[in-house]
Design a protein around this motif. Sequence first.
Motif, PDB file in Angstrom:
ATOM      1  N   ASN A   7       0.830  -1.212   0.000  1.00 44.32           N
ATOM      2  CA  ASN A   7       0.000   0.000   0.000  1.00 44.32           C
ATOM      3  C   ASN A   7       0.863   1.260   0.000  1.00 44.32           C
ATOM      4  N   ARG A   8       1.927   1.212   0.766  1.00 42.95           N
ATOM      5  CA  ARG A   8       2.843   2.361   0.814  1.00 42.95           C
ATOM      6  C   ARG A   8       3.428   2.624  -0.578  1.00 42.95           C
ATOM      7  N   GLY A   9       3.849   1.546  -1.232  1.00 38.54           N
ATOM      8  CA  GLY A   9       4.417   1.698  -2.570  1.00 38.54           C
ATOM      9  C   GLY A   9       3.412   2.244  -3.566  1.00 38.54           C
ATOM     10  N   ALA A  10       2.164   1.760  -3.485  1.00 28.16           N
ATOM     11  CA  ALA A  10       1.127   2.225  -4.415  1.00 28.16           C
ATOM     12  C   ALA A  10       0.856   3.716  -4.227  1.00 28.16           C
ATOM     13  N   ALA A  11       0.801   4.160  -2.955  1.00 27.66           N
ATOM     14  CA  ALA A  11       0.554   5.580  -2.693  1.00 27.66           C
ATOM     15  C   ALA A  11       1.745   6.434  -3.132  1.00 27.66           C
ATOM     16  N   GLN A  12       2.955   5.936  -2.898  1.00 29.41           N
ATOM     17  CA  GLN A  12       4.144   6.680  -3.341  1.00 29.41           C
ATOM     18  C   GLN A  12       4.171   6.805  -4.861  1.00 29.41           C
ATOM     19  N   SER A  13       3.792   5.733  -5.525  1.00 28.43           N
ATOM     20  CA  SER A  13       3.761   5.768  -6.986  1.00 28.43           C
ATOM     21  C   SER A  13       2.725   6.776  -7.477  1.00 28.43           C
ATOM     22  N   ALA A  14       1.572   6.822  -6.792  1.00 24.90           N
ATOM     23  CA  ALA A  14       0.532   7.785  -7.175  1.00 24.90           C
ATOM     24  C   ALA A  14       1.016   9.221  -7.002  1.00 24.90           C
ATOM     25  N   LEU A  15       1.917   9.434  -6.036  1.00 25.97           N
ATOM     26  CA  LEU A  15       2.499  10.768  -5.814  1.00 25.97           C
ATOM     27  C   LEU A  15       3.746  10.993  -6.674  1.00 25.97           C
ATOM     28  N   LYS A  16       4.022  10.048  -7.568  1.00 20.95           N
ATOM     29  CA  LYS A  16       5.168  10.092  -8.476  1.00 20.95           C
ATOM     30  C   LYS A  16       6.510  10.036  -7.748  1.00 20.95           C
ATOM     31  N   ASP A  17       6.459   9.486  -6.528  1.00 17.87           N
ATOM     32  CA  ASP A  17       7.704   9.220  -5.802  1.00 17.87           C
ATOM     33  C   ASP A  17       8.139   7.803  -6.181  1.00 17.87           C
ATOM     34  N   TYR A  18       8.615   7.672  -7.413  1.00 15.57           N
ATOM     35  CA  TYR A  18       8.869   6.340  -7.954  1.00 15.57           C
ATOM     36  C   TYR A  18      10.037   5.640  -7.260  1.00 15.57           C
ATOM     37  N   ARG A  19      11.039   6.409  -6.876  1.00 15.82           N
ATOM     38  CA  ARG A  19      12.168   5.790  -6.191  1.00 15.82           C
ATOM     39  C   ARG A  19      11.719   5.229  -4.840  1.00 15.82           C
ATOM     40  N   GLY A  20      10.917   6.012  -4.114  1.00 14.18           N
ATOM     41  CA  GLY A  20      10.377   5.519  -2.841  1.00 14.18           C
ATOM     42  C   GLY A  20       9.477   4.315  -3.046  1.00 14.18           C
ATOM     43  N   ALA A  21       8.690   4.346  -4.141  1.00 17.12           N
ATOM     44  CA  ALA A  21       7.802   3.225  -4.436  1.00 17.12           C
ATOM     45  C   ALA A  21       8.607   1.950  -4.680  1.00 17.12           C
ATOM     46  N   ILE A  22       9.702   2.081  -5.440  1.00 15.06           N
ATOM     47  CA  ILE A  22      10.542   0.903  -5.714  1.00 15.06           C
ATOM     48  C   ILE A  22      11.078   0.320  -4.406  1.00 15.06           C
ATOM     49  N   GLU A  23      11.489   1.196  -3.492  1.00  9.63           N
ATOM     50  CA  GLU A  23      11.992   0.710  -2.201  1.00  9.63           C
ATOM     51  C   GLU A  23      10.900  -0.060  -1.444  1.00  9.63           C
TER      52      GLU A  23
END
Length: 581
Positions: free
Chosen positions: A499-515
């Motif tokens: 869920n954290r990754g999905a929300a980060q991706s939605a905010l275009k924080d792709y590096r955080g999403a990958i982590e």
Amino acid sequence: MSNLLQLRFVTGLATLRSATCCAMSVAVSCLCLSVAWAQESPLGEAIEDFEYWQDLCQLHISAAEDKAAEEEEKEEYAKALMACEQAIALEPEDANIWVLHSSILLNTQKYPESISSANRALLFDPEHSLAITYQCVAYSALKQTETALDHCNQALRINGNWGNENPALAWLYRGVILAQEEEYGRALVAYERTLLLEPEYSFALARKCDAHFALQQASLALESCNAALGVNQDWGEASPAMVWTTIGKTHTQLELYNEAIAAYDQALNLDPMSAITWVAQGQVLAQIEQTEESLVSFVQAVGIKADFADALLGQCMALNRLAIDAEVKDQGKLYEQSLAACEAALAGDSDWGENSPANAWHERSIALTGTGKYDEALASINRAVGLEPRYAEAYNQRSIVYWYLKDYGWALEANQQALAIDATYDHGWFTRGLIFRAQEQYLQALEAYNRGLGLNPWNDWAWTNRSLVLWELGDYEEAIVSAEEALNLNDDSVQAWYNRGAAQSALKDYRGAIESYDEVLDRDEKYAGALTGRGVARFHLGEHEDAMMDLQMALALNPEDELAKETLEALSLEGQGEGDK
């Protein structure tokens, strides 16, 4: 005080259990003595000395009390009975010898015969309070509680011949009987009177401890229990192990769970065959979520008493909890084991302790739900609410079954019943959030999760589901906060990391999403959604080769993943565009 009576007791709040199965009225009748009246000396001469036989009877009673082995004890009581009956043959109108005869029969669980012998004593001495007290004890063992209490009261009111005893025994059993009737306040008065006469009577102190525990007077219970252990004499059928068990229950009442476990350990060191203590320990371990350890305790109890309903219920509950947290491949087996334990509990000895059959039907429903047998699960939970109409947890389980059946209207109705019974039931609010989310009513779902988390902010599952709802509402920053709250409670929550990754991706924080997706895949390398999410993030970062690898792996695991297909297609188009250039 002579320890004349060796009555059989078991652990419980002053509950006397008799080895004799049924209650029966006993009329005054002539006693048929079981041995020949004449006993000869080694020289072949009959001994016609009343005091000789009376003293010999007493001697064998004392010997029986000192025997550890049951067979040896029985043998000594048989000899005592023979000697006593020789004395009766010589002095058939001596009230005291009939009372002694009654005591032997009482000690050997021949309760109707004991009552009859006491009646013979009362023919010759109507104010023999000890004889009446023995009748009180015998009637209590026969579960004729009202008659027993009348006799103890009569013995105390007459206050006549107590033989070599005193009124302590009558006061003690008055307390025992009152405690059986759950009149613990009055029982305490009786125990206090007992202890005024016999201040170092561990049995009375142990019963006093039980009564204080029943009244939730924890400090007084501990004081009495510790006094019983300190005196350590005249235990009757109580024991230090039983007292340690009550100390454990009292610490549980105080929510001092580590102290409770330590007390149960003491009890089990003294009596490792106490199924009741194993169950009590298992329940505390379950309370502090040491589920595997609790299962060990319940299994021990079942090993001692195979049909012990409360132990089997504990086993069922522990297996259900383990199944919830287990890997998917292991869940089915655990739920099947849980189902078997619950069904054994329902077919067991009906000794539920502080639980009830409704709890077993509830847990059975959980096990059936876990195995996908939703109609059977619904029937089982309906049995639970039929038995206990104010059982909030059961109504909540009913709503969960309806949720699995996708019958959200009935699910919501059952959930409302649960919360009407107990508006502070946090899991009821969490289930409500689940139902609203399934209906795509995300604001109502969020409100439900907020209510539940206000009651219990330590539930990682609820924080995780709340983050999903926030994602659906487009509140991605708060979704991340909610997912991180879940991770603070349970760092191994795959869904919370996802869920954290999905929300980060939605905010275009792709590096955080990958982590975040890396954390998911470290815990579950076959989580197709995380591979897709990481592939999408890498696509947006221009890491096309790695993105393609992730997306292909995702589709290998889930060929129906539309997002993976679309992203791969976009990658392919970009590759073609670069080729055209």
